[in-house]
Motif scaffolding. Structure first.
Motif, mmCIF file in Angstrom:
data_model
loop_
_atom_site.group_PDB
_atom_site.id
_atom_site.type_symbol
_atom_site.label_atom_id
_atom_site.label_comp_id
_atom_site.label_asym_id
_atom_site.label_seq_id
_atom_site.Cartn_x
_atom_site.Cartn_y
_atom_site.Cartn_z
ATOM 1 N N SER A 53 18.978 12.515 14.669
ATOM 2 C CA SER A 53 18.212 13.042 13.528
ATOM 3 C C SER A 53 18.436 12.255 12.245
ATOM 4 O O SER A 53 18.190 12.746 11.156
ATOM 5 C CB SER A 53 18.562 14.518 13.277
ATOM 6 O OG SER A 53 18.271 15.305 14.397
ATOM 7 N N LYS A 54 18.928 11.013 12.360
ATOM 8 C CA LYS A 54 19.140 10.193 11.165
ATOM 9 C C LYS A 54 17.817 9.627 10.677
ATOM 10 O O LYS A 54 16.958 9.264 11.469
ATOM 11 C CB LYS A 54 20.115 9.039 11.458
ATOM 12 C CG LYS A 54 21.530 9.498 11.812
ATOM 13 C CD LYS A 54 22.212 10.154 10.637
ATOM 14 C CE LYS A 54 23.663 10.508 10.985
ATOM 15 N NZ LYS A 54 24.321 11.202 9.876
ATOM 16 N N GLY A 55 17.682 9.542 9.374
ATOM 17 C CA GLY A 55 16.450 9.032 8.797
ATOM 18 C C GLY A 55 16.603 7.621 8.284
ATOM 19 O O GLY A 55 17.688 7.043 8.297
ATOM 20 N N ARG A 56 15.478 7.064 7.822
ATOM 21 C CA ARG A 56 15.459 5.735 7.223
ATOM 22 C C ARG A 56 15.139 5.859 5.745
ATOM 23 O O ARG A 56 14.470 6.797 5.331
ATOM 24 C CB ARG A 56 14.404 4.861 7.910
ATOM 25 C CG ARG A 56 14.782 4.459 9.322
ATOM 26 C CD ARG A 56 13.621 3.724 9.989
ATOM 27 N NE ARG A 56 12.551 4.650 10.342
ATOM 28 C CZ ARG A 56 11.334 4.253 10.690
ATOM 29 N NH1 ARG A 56 11.026 2.978 10.676
ATOM 30 N NH2 ARG A 56 10.413 5.135 11.017
ATOM 31 N N HIS A 57 15.608 4.876 4.962
ATOM 32 C CA HIS A 57 15.320 4.876 3.526
ATOM 33 C C HIS A 57 13.838 4.567 3.310
ATOM 34 O O HIS A 57 13.372 3.477 3.619
ATOM 35 C CB HIS A 57 16.175 3.836 2.795
ATOM 36 C CG HIS A 57 17.629 4.172 2.767
ATOM 37 N ND1 HIS A 57 18.146 5.150 1.947
ATOM 38 C CD2 HIS A 57 18.678 3.681 3.455
ATOM 39 C CE1 HIS A 57 19.457 5.234 2.125
ATOM 40 N NE2 HIS A 57 19.791 4.351 3.038
ATOM 41 N N ILE A 58 13.084 5.538 2.786
ATOM 42 C CA ILE A 58 11.673 5.335 2.491
ATOM 43 C C ILE A 58 11.484 5.221 0.983
ATOM 44 O O ILE A 58 10.931 4.263 0.480
ATOM 45 C CB ILE A 58 10.820 6.486 3.073
ATOM 46 C CG1 ILE A 58 10.970 6.500 4.599
ATOM 47 C CG2 ILE A 58 9.376 6.325 2.672
ATOM 48 C CD1 ILE A 58 10.527 5.227 5.275
ATOM 49 N N THR A 59 11.965 6.234 0.237
ATOM 50 C CA THR A 59 11.942 6.136 -1.220
ATOM 51 C C THR A 59 13.011 5.140 -1.649
ATOM 52 O O THR A 59 14.191 5.319 -1.346
ATOM 53 C CB THR A 59 12.225 7.512 -1.856
ATOM 54 O OG1 THR A 59 11.286 8.454 -1.355
ATOM 55 C CG2 THR A 59 12.122 7.441 -3.361
ATOM 56 N N THR A 60 12.611 4.067 -2.336
ATOM 57 C CA THR A 60 13.569 3.017 -2.689
ATOM 58 C C THR A 60 13.892 2.975 -4.182
ATOM 59 O O THR A 60 14.734 2.219 -4.601
ATOM 60 C CB THR A 60 13.013 1.637 -2.268
ATOM 61 O OG1 THR A 60 11.734 1.446 -2.886
ATOM 62 C CG2 THR A 60 12.865 1.554 -0.752
ATOM 63 N N SER A 61 13.189 3.773 -4.975
ATOM 64 C CA SER A 61 13.478 3.803 -6.409
ATOM 65 C C SER A 61 13.255 5.209 -6.934
ATOM 66 O O SER A 61 12.600 6.026 -6.285
ATOM 67 C CB SER A 61 12.580 2.821 -7.163
ATOM 68 O OG SER A 61 11.222 3.184 -7.020
ATOM 69 N N ARG A 62 13.833 5.485 -8.108
ATOM 70 C CA ARG A 62 13.667 6.801 -8.708
ATOM 71 C C ARG A 62 12.412 6.817 -9.561
ATOM 72 O O ARG A 62 12.168 5.883 -10.315
ATOM 73 C CB ARG A 62 14.890 7.147 -9.555
ATOM 74 C CG ARG A 62 16.159 7.226 -8.732
ATOM 75 C CD ARG A 62 17.403 7.366 -9.600
ATOM 76 N NE ARG A 62 18.598 7.322 -8.770
ATOM 77 C CZ ARG A 62 19.187 6.180 -8.403
ATOM 78 N NH1 ARG A 62 18.698 5.021 -8.816
ATOM 79 N NH2 ARG A 62 20.247 6.202 -7.633
ATOM 80 N N SER A 63 11.645 7.881 -9.423
ATOM 81 C CA SER A 63 10.413 8.011 -10.200
ATOM 82 C C SER A 63 10.258 9.439 -10.667
ATOM 83 O O SER A 63 10.634 10.384 -9.954
ATOM 84 C CB SER A 63 9.192 7.616 -9.362
ATOM 85 O OG SER A 63 9.284 6.279 -8.923
#
Length: 346
Positions: free
Chosen positions: A221-231
């Motif tokens: 159930s591990k995910g991947r980094h999709i959001t790469t910056s703060r907005s």
């Protein structure tokens, strides 16, 4: 004339207003940071969106900050923050990383699948309690499990009156459960690890697919980094949302009050121990160990508390030492420049 109503929708309130003189209010622009890039900031003002170059002389700035700029879009100063979420930067370096500023509510997003982790929730709670923002634990992917009432109850046991909701982020009606915290002028930050469903939930709150989403690995159930910056986004139903990249590592520092508040049951029990420096191991008269033996307190919770307490103390000491060295270095450079100017004049 500044559009005060629009500023209010961006989170402007009396705390920031009182920091401005009448001259500043009449001649300059308050601006809220909505995106942070390597060399520039995107800020929102009552007169529109502006790209602001990052200059070496500027202080550390993060998404959610309020700045004051002039009519030529030049940076003047950073306004005092109501609060600031920060962590020790990932890796071995002794440095702090700002996450977001001026937050009213923090959503701790945790999935109900294999990635459900009480220790991680306690870690996020410690960060939030330090800032005195309101915490809401959002348990996602309830459609992926047959039963989740036990996990809901486990979270509720972490603190009295804790806010916790279980949702299916793929269904638009999930935002109804979060509506008490989505209000005009109030800022929400979304915290959680990769694959927890933050981006999916963000898209539901935004009512359009702005954030990219991806699946998770079935085996763990591990995910991947999709959001790469703060907005920072203005929500269509009012309120503001800051989405952050998934954090596999959240190292705490300067969080002593936050850790104590998160584990208030243990800190209160510790006051009843026979020895004031009790380590809650094998000391006689330990009220904490007695509570564990009687089933009043989980052994897991004590281990989590001790780990976070040691971590925050260690990281705080490391960063305090680095700050002291940086200050000495700055003073040395300043003295060297003063001496050089004196010698030049002489």
């Amino acid at each position: 004339m500044l559009n005060h109503q629009f500023l209010t929708s961006l989170g402007w309130n009396p705390f920031f207003q009182q920091q401005l003189s009448l001259h500043e209010w009449e001649h300059y622009l308050p601006a809220r940071v909505t995106q942070q890039h390597k060399n520039s900031l995107k800020v929102e003002t009552s007169e529109g969106e502006i790209n602001l170059p990052i200059m070496p002389s500027m202080p550390a700035i993060t998404v959610g900050d309020w700045l004051l700029i002039d009519t030529q879009s030049a940076f003047l100063r950073l306004l005092e923050r109501q609060n600031c979420f920060k962590r020790k930067a990932a890796g071995v370096q002794s440095a702090e990383q700002l996450i977001a500023a001026n937050i009213d509510t923090a959503f701790i997003v945790c999935s109900l699948n294999h990635d459900f982790n009480l220790n991680r929730i306690e870690r996020y709670l410690s960060l939030i309690h330090e800032t005195q923002a309101e915490a809401v634990v959002v348990l996602t992917k309830k459609d992926c499990v047959d039963e989740y009432t036990g996990q809901l109850e486990q979270v509720r046991q972490l603190a009295p009156n804790i806010n916790v909701v279980a949702i299916n982020g793929l269904k638009p009606d999930c935002i109804d459960l979060l509506s008490p915290w989505v209000r005009t002028g109030k800022t929400i930050v979304m915290l959680g690890s990769s694959g927890s469903g933050k981006s999916t939930l963000s898209n539901q709150l935004l009512k359009q697919p702005i954030q990219q989403t991806a699946g998770i690995r079935e085996q763990d159930s591990k995910g991947r980094h999709i959001t790469t910056s703060r907005s920072l986004f203005l929500l269509p139903d009012g309120g503001l949302l800051i989405d952050t990249p998934g954090m596999r590592e959240l190292q705490l520092f300067d969080c002593e009050n936050g850790v104590s508040a998160t584990f208030a049951d243990i800190t209160e029990l510790a006051l009843l121990c026979r020895f004031s420096d009790c380590q809650h191991q094998q000391e006689p008269g330990c009220a904490v160990k007695k509570a564990i033996d009687s089933g009043e307190l989980e052994a897991r919770r004590l281990k989590s508390y001790q780990k976070l307490h040691r971590e925050q103390q260690h990281n705080h000491a490391d960063l305090a030492e680095k700050r002291a060295k940086d200050k000495q270095l700055t003073q040395f450079y300043a003295k060297t420049q003063r001496d050089a100017r004196k010698n030049k004049r002489g």
